[in-house]
Design an enzyme around this catalytic site. Structure first.
Site, mmCIF file in Angstrom:
data_model
loop_
_atom_site.group_PDB
_atom_site.id
_atom_site.type_symbol
_atom_site.label_atom_id
_atom_site.label_comp_id
_atom_site.label_asym_id
_atom_site.label_seq_id
_atom_site.Cartn_x
_atom_site.Cartn_y
_atom_site.Cartn_z
ATOM 1 N N GLY A 17 74.490 12.990 84.740
ATOM 2 C CA GLY A 17 75.367 14.271 83.815
ATOM 3 C C GLY A 17 75.721 14.190 82.308
ATOM 4 O O GLY A 17 74.899 13.731 81.841
ATOM 5 N N TYR A 154 92.099 20.884 90.216
ATOM 6 C CA TYR A 154 91.235 20.807 89.539
ATOM 7 C C TYR A 154 91.489 21.775 88.243
ATOM 8 O O TYR A 154 91.428 21.273 87.088
ATOM 9 C CB TYR A 154 89.386 20.926 89.670
ATOM 10 C CG TYR A 154 88.531 21.834 88.567
ATOM 11 C CD1 TYR A 154 88.729 19.472 88.526
ATOM 12 C CD2 TYR A 154 88.395 22.085 88.572
ATOM 13 C CE1 TYR A 154 87.331 19.159 87.444
ATOM 14 C CE2 TYR A 154 87.384 21.603 87.180
ATOM 15 C CZ TYR A 154 87.085 20.216 86.693
ATOM 16 O OH TYR A 154 85.767 19.996 85.925
#
Length: 282
Positions: A17, A154
């Protein structure tokens, strides 16, 4: 060993990523790049990307949740390279869930990786960044600006990182250290896959939240399918924070991310944000 005049950057979470793309981009820009990851056994993609780009990376182990691992990695960089000019906090872990259906310990685990992990690395690095007049860069998320359904833990961690770094920035600046955060939107990376989400099982286990979760997941899958950036595109903003003469504190990685976060940053009473995200689950 690097020469004393060569700039050194340490990047966390480089197995895939944005972290992988940022490591390669930094090396191509002439930085001695220390690319770290929790599990060195997952470095094959990183090595392949570096070879294809014709750059060299110094690949090392670093677990951001383990203070001893962090200290060993930072000390090793100083021992081998003699300096540290920048840190890019990129390591993180996704999480989908809602409060009634998960434990507080589940939330603590999310905070350990996404918030306290950033603090561990930043604290260990700051004395060396002070010495070099360096840069502390943290990849957060648009979820660090706008809370998103079923991402409570998150987003809480990313909100915490943003608040911490926004508060630290003027303090660090008095000693010559630049602090920036980079806010990606949807990025086509292994990050989403690494959540390990069994969609059907999650919806079935969500009880009364099942319909809302199904709506949220359908919307999110469509967004990632239609408008996700590549990691290399998102890494452009990371490289800007690393190399610009006077980097901004807050950088988004795309026009979509700028528009999305702008909704919150100009939303004084919160109605625009809740009107937006409420539509995701209605």
């Amino acid at each position: 060993m690097s020469s004393s005049t060569s700039k050194v950057v340490l990047i966390t979470g480089t197995s895939s990523g944005i972290g992988l793309a940022a490591a390669v981009a930094a090396a191509k820009a002439g930085w001695h790049t220390v690319a770290t990851l929790r599990d060195p056994g997952r470095a094959d993609a990183l090595r392949k990307a570096a070879a294809e780009a014709g750059v060299e990376l110094d690949i090392r182990q670093l677990d951001v949740t383990d203070e001893a691992s962090v200290a060993a990695a930072v000390d090793g960089v100083i021992a081998d390279h003699g300096r540290l000019d920048a840190v890019i906090n990129n390591a993180g872990a996704g999480h989908v869930g809602t409060l009634e259906n998960e434990t507080v310990d589940d939330v603590r685990k999310v905070m350990e990786v996404n918030f306290f992990g950033v603090l561990h690395v930043s604290k260990a690095a700051l004395p060396h960044l002070r010495a070099s007049g360096g840069r502390l860069i943290t990849v957060t998320s648009v979820g660090g600006v706008i809370g998103q359904p079923f991402n409570e833990a998150y987003c809480a961690a990313k909100f915490a990182v943003e608040g911490y770094m926004e508060s630290l920035a003027p303090v660090a600046a008095t000693l010559g250290v630049s602090v920036s955060v980079v806010e990606p939107g949807a990025v086509a990376t292994e990050f989403v896959n690494n959540i390990g989400l069994d969609v059907e099982a999650e919806i079935a286990a969500a009880g009364p939240y099942g319909p809302a979760m199904g709506n949220y997941i359908n919307r999110t899958v469509a967004q990632f399918s239609n408008s996700a950036q590549t990691p290399a595109e998102a890494a452009v903003a990371v490289l800007e924070a690393l190399t610009a003469d006077s980097p901004a504190f807050r950088l988004q990685t795309s026009d979509w991310a700028r528009g999305f976060t702008g909704t919150k940053l100009s939303d004084l009473d919160g109605s625009a944000v809740l009107g937006l995200t409420g539509g995701w689950v209605a």
